[in-house]
Design a protein around this motif. Sequence first.
Motif, PDB file in Angstrom:
ATOM      1  N   ASP A 122     104.577  78.702   2.916  1.00  0.00           N
ATOM      2  CA  ASP A 122     104.500  80.045   2.279  1.00  0.00           C
ATOM      3  C   ASP A 122     104.889  81.152   3.259  1.00  0.00           C
ATOM      4  OD1 ASP A 122     101.329  81.113   3.105  1.00  0.00           O
ATOM      5  OD2 ASP A 122     101.853  78.997   3.329  1.00  0.00           O
ATOM      6  N   ILE A 161      88.038  67.255  13.485  1.00  0.00           N
ATOM      7  CA  ILE A 161      88.806  68.378  12.952  1.00  0.00           C
ATOM      8  C   ILE A 161      87.858  69.501  12.525  1.00  0.00           C
ATOM      9  CG2 ILE A 161      90.296  69.125  11.067  1.00  0.00           C
ATOM     10  CD1 ILE A 161      91.448  66.262  11.015  1.00  0.00           C
ATOM     11  N   ARG A 206      98.558  69.857  16.535  1.00  0.00           N
ATOM     12  CA  ARG A 206      97.969  70.748  17.536  1.00  0.00           C
ATOM     13  C   ARG A 206      97.007  71.736  16.864  1.00  0.00           C
ATOM     14  NH1 ARG A 206     100.116  75.520  16.499  1.00  0.00           N
ATOM     15  NH2 ARG A 206     102.240  75.595  15.684  1.00  0.00           N
ATOM     16  N   LYS A 261      95.080  71.773  10.007  1.00  0.00           N
ATOM     17  CA  LYS A 261      94.445  70.489   9.667  1.00  0.00           C
ATOM     18  C   LYS A 261      93.199  70.676   8.808  1.00  0.00           C
ATOM     19  CE  LYS A 261      93.972  69.303  13.992  1.00  0.00           C
ATOM     20  NZ  LYS A 261      94.680  70.465  14.581  1.00  0.00           N
ATOM     21  N   SER A 262      92.307  71.583   9.261  1.00  0.00           N
ATOM     22  CA  SER A 262      91.068  71.709   8.487  1.00  0.00           C
ATOM     23  C   SER A 262      91.329  72.400   7.150  1.00  0.00           C
ATOM     24  CB  SER A 262      89.965  72.386   9.294  1.00  0.00           C
ATOM     25  OG  SER A 262      90.314  73.699   9.583  1.00  0.00           O
ATOM     26  N   ASN A 293     103.756  72.373   7.347  1.00  0.00           N
ATOM     27  CA  ASN A 293     102.767  73.253   6.719  1.00  0.00           C
ATOM     28  C   ASN A 293     103.142  74.733   6.864  1.00  0.00           C
ATOM     29  OD1 ASN A 293     100.352  73.805   5.376  1.00  0.00           O
ATOM     30  ND2 ASN A 293      99.266  74.131   7.330  1.00  0.00           N
ATOM     31  N   LYS A 294     102.413  75.534   6.126  1.00  0.00           N
ATOM     32  CA  LYS A 294     102.571  76.998   6.107  1.00  0.00           C
ATOM     33  C   LYS A 294     103.944  77.395   5.549  1.00  0.00           C
ATOM     34  CE  LYS A 294      99.373  77.428   9.996  1.00  0.00           C
ATOM     35  NZ  LYS A 294      98.838  78.258  11.083  1.00  0.00           N
ATOM     36  N   LYS A 311      97.261  76.417   2.555  1.00  0.00           N
ATOM     37  CA  LYS A 311      96.543  77.598   2.078  1.00  0.00           C
ATOM     38  C   LYS A 311      96.553  77.677   0.547  1.00  0.00           C
ATOM     39  CE  LYS A 311      96.246  82.548   2.971  1.00  0.00           C
ATOM     40  NZ  LYS A 311      96.960  83.671   3.588  1.00  0.00           N
ATOM     41  N   ASN A 360      95.402  74.802  15.144  1.00  0.00           N
ATOM     42  CA  ASN A 360      95.931  75.885  14.294  1.00  0.00           C
ATOM     43  C   ASN A 360      97.140  75.545  13.426  1.00  0.00           C
ATOM     44  OD1 ASN A 360      94.055  77.963  14.703  1.00  0.00           O
ATOM     45  ND2 ASN A 360      94.929  78.306  16.751  1.00  0.00           N
ATOM     46  N   VAL A 361      97.523  74.299  13.364  1.00  0.00           N
ATOM     47  CA  VAL A 361      98.618  73.963  12.441  1.00  0.00           C
ATOM     48  C   VAL A 361      98.113  73.919  11.009  1.00  0.00           C
ATOM     49  CG1 VAL A 361     100.157  72.667  13.970  1.00  0.00           C
ATOM     50  CG2 VAL A 361      98.314  71.475  12.807  1.00  0.00           C
TER      51      VAL A 361
HETATM   52  P1  GDP Z   1      93.511  73.482  12.541  1.00  0.00           P
HETATM   53  O1  GDP Z   1      93.136  74.044  13.875  1.00  0.00           O
HETATM   54  O2  GDP Z   1      94.719  72.619  12.635  1.00  0.00           O
HETATM   55  O3  GDP Z   1      92.392  72.827  11.803  1.00  0.00           O
HETATM   56  O4  GDP Z   1      94.004  74.747  11.656  1.00  0.00           O
HETATM   57  P2  GDP Z   1      93.228  75.577  10.546  1.00  0.00           P
HETATM   58  O5  GDP Z   1      93.157  74.836   9.279  1.00  0.00           O
HETATM   59  O6  GDP Z   1      91.957  76.079  11.122  1.00  0.00           O
HETATM   60  O7  GDP Z   1      94.257  76.747  10.320  1.00  0.00           O
HETATM   61  C1  GDP Z   1      94.597  77.679  11.343  1.00  0.00           C
HETATM   62  C2  GDP Z   1      94.982  78.998  10.699  1.00  0.00           C
HETATM   63  O8  GDP Z   1      96.144  78.833   9.910  1.00  0.00           O
HETATM   64  C3  GDP Z   1      93.899  79.529   9.747  1.00  0.00           C
HETATM   65  O9  GDP Z   1      93.847  80.930   9.880  1.00  0.00           O
HETATM   66  C4  GDP Z   1      94.427  79.145   8.376  1.00  0.00           C
HETATM   67  O10 GDP Z   1      93.978  80.014   7.368  1.00  0.00           O
HETATM   68  C5  GDP Z   1      95.910  79.242   8.555  1.00  0.00           C
HETATM   69  N1  GDP Z   1      96.651  78.374   7.646  1.00  0.00           N
HETATM   70  C6  GDP Z   1      96.488  77.035   7.517  1.00  0.00           C
HETATM   71  N2  GDP Z   1      97.375  76.546   6.616  1.00  0.00           N
HETATM   72  C7  GDP Z   1      98.098  77.596   6.166  1.00  0.00           C
HETATM   73  C8  GDP Z   1      99.164  77.728   5.201  1.00  0.00           C
HETATM   74  O11 GDP Z   1      99.641  76.775   4.583  1.00  0.00           O
HETATM   75  N3  GDP Z   1      99.659  78.981   5.028  1.00  0.00           N
HETATM   76  C9  GDP Z   1      99.173  80.055   5.686  1.00  0.00           C
HETATM   77  N4  GDP Z   1      99.716  81.226   5.415  1.00  0.00           N
HETATM   78  N5  GDP Z   1      98.183  79.954   6.580  1.00  0.00           N
HETATM   79  C10 GDP Z   1      97.643  78.754   6.824  1.00  0.00           C
END
Ligand code: GDP
Length: 455
Positions: A320, A256, A206, A211-212, A317-318, A352, A208-209
């Motif tokens: 941390d 993405i 979804r 992906k990018s 993910n995330k 991240k 903001n998980v």
């Molecule tokens: P996408 O919509 O799935 O492509 O998600 P994004 O890559 O744009 O990430 C959404 C938000 O989550 C951004 O603010 C990222 O910096 C943050 N984010 C992504 N991965 C991580 C992670 O492993 N740890 C933390 N703390 N933040 C993350």
Amino acid sequence: DEDAALLAGGFDDGTSEDALRQNPVLAIVGRPNVGKSTLVNRILGRREAVVEDTPGVTRDRVQYTAHWNGRDFTLVDTGGWERDARGIHLRVAEQAEIAVEMADAVLLVVDAMVGITASDEAIVRMLRRIKKPVILVGNKVDDLVQEAEAATLWGLGLGEPYPVSAVHGRGVADMLDKVMDVLPEFSAVAGVERTGGPRRIALIGRPNVGKSSLLNKLAGTDRVVVDNVAGTTRDPVDELIELGGRTWRFVDTAGIRRRQHMAQGADFYASLRTQTALEKAEVAVVLLAVDEILSEQDVRILQLAIESGRALVLAFNKWDLLDDERRKYLEREIEQDLAHVYWAPRVNISAKTGWHKDRLVPALDLALENWDRRIPTGRLNAFLGELVSEHPHPVRGGKQPRILFGTQASSRPPKFVLFTTGFLDPGYRRFITRRLRETFGFEGTPIEVSMRVRE
Ligand code: GDP
Ligand code: GDP
């Protein structure tokens, strides 16, 4: 414009989407001596015998690529299936049944000079149950006079018989025109095709998980090329990324990277994009974020991945951001909402920081290896024999359905067919599926077990 592109089939570079689809499959069935092998040779346009009449020669399946009117299709010949790997003599209808199981349409060959026999009728009964398109062919109609004989084949109740002479080629063109009418453009039953080149990954999840973020971390400085198709002005859709010393193709990364925020119908487009990516991929990495509650959308995307029949890896993910409090809930969520995908390898990562990003490759390799796997018929039946003798099916109303034998009908993903003497309880089927996984692994791949009840 973007919406239109999505509705028209997604972010496609014109080559990749269909690349993983298989040609439609046509099974040729019929009792011995009706002329199946001769007809196969005629369709393939060759003279030499395809099936050698060597006793004891066993083949799991005999497939050829055939062409007609500019289209390709796969021809499955059952001529060599007199015996299976254990030397057990299969009944004609059973051989036919295995072939039909793996086919999109069926060519039933009958000897028009002999007329309808009990064997022909047994095959017809089986075909009725399986409900695939059937073209009835009356063979050995070598001249016009004999065409009248073929008319008796209406009696099989399969509609108009096509009179042909496999030896002389008479009527074969009309028959093939009809075949082309009923075959779908791509196979609905064959597994995903093994193409050359890098393995294809759909990174889904979804908004903001992460992906990018993950894509950026993985690509980093190692990004090999942004793949583009020469001569097109369209956007590049896939990225080639080197991981663990090998190149992988991340499909539909344009979807993405081009962050879309559509006010209306965002969910609809997101799921459309997910499906497009899955179509093009061999393996899905479903990204979940551990800092938030597993949402309905997460579960829905995961479900799309499972239903697509692709190999599957779950990436949490995330990591941390995970604290002890949240961790407790997460474990409970996994138990409750992800119990049905217990078979998918899991990796905990941080897009991240890049923490554990090297754990993805072993998980991908494992999932793909199992997705590709084929269990030899002999080994499968040894397993089934042991399982059934240790845990026979419960007796129901004085009856106890037996499993006669099984075969793996396709791989990518693995699909099994069991031939039984009666319907197996859903619970017993789940038990068999679980045992298949325990015995053969299959981590990271969905598997399918279906059954065929022998009359
Ligand atoms: P996408 O919509 O799935 O492509 O998600 P994004 O890559 O744009 O990430 C959404 C938000 O989550 C951004 O603010 C990222 O910096 C943050 N984010 C992504 N991965 C991580 C992670 O492993 N740890 C933390 N703390 N933040 C993350
Ligand atoms: P299969 O067992 O169904 O594969 O049958 P074969 O292709 O081996 O053919 C059995 C026999 O029928 C062979 O002797 C063939 O030459 C003969 N046969 C096959 N097609 C024709 C046909 O169109 N006309 C005639 N007259 N004989 C045929």
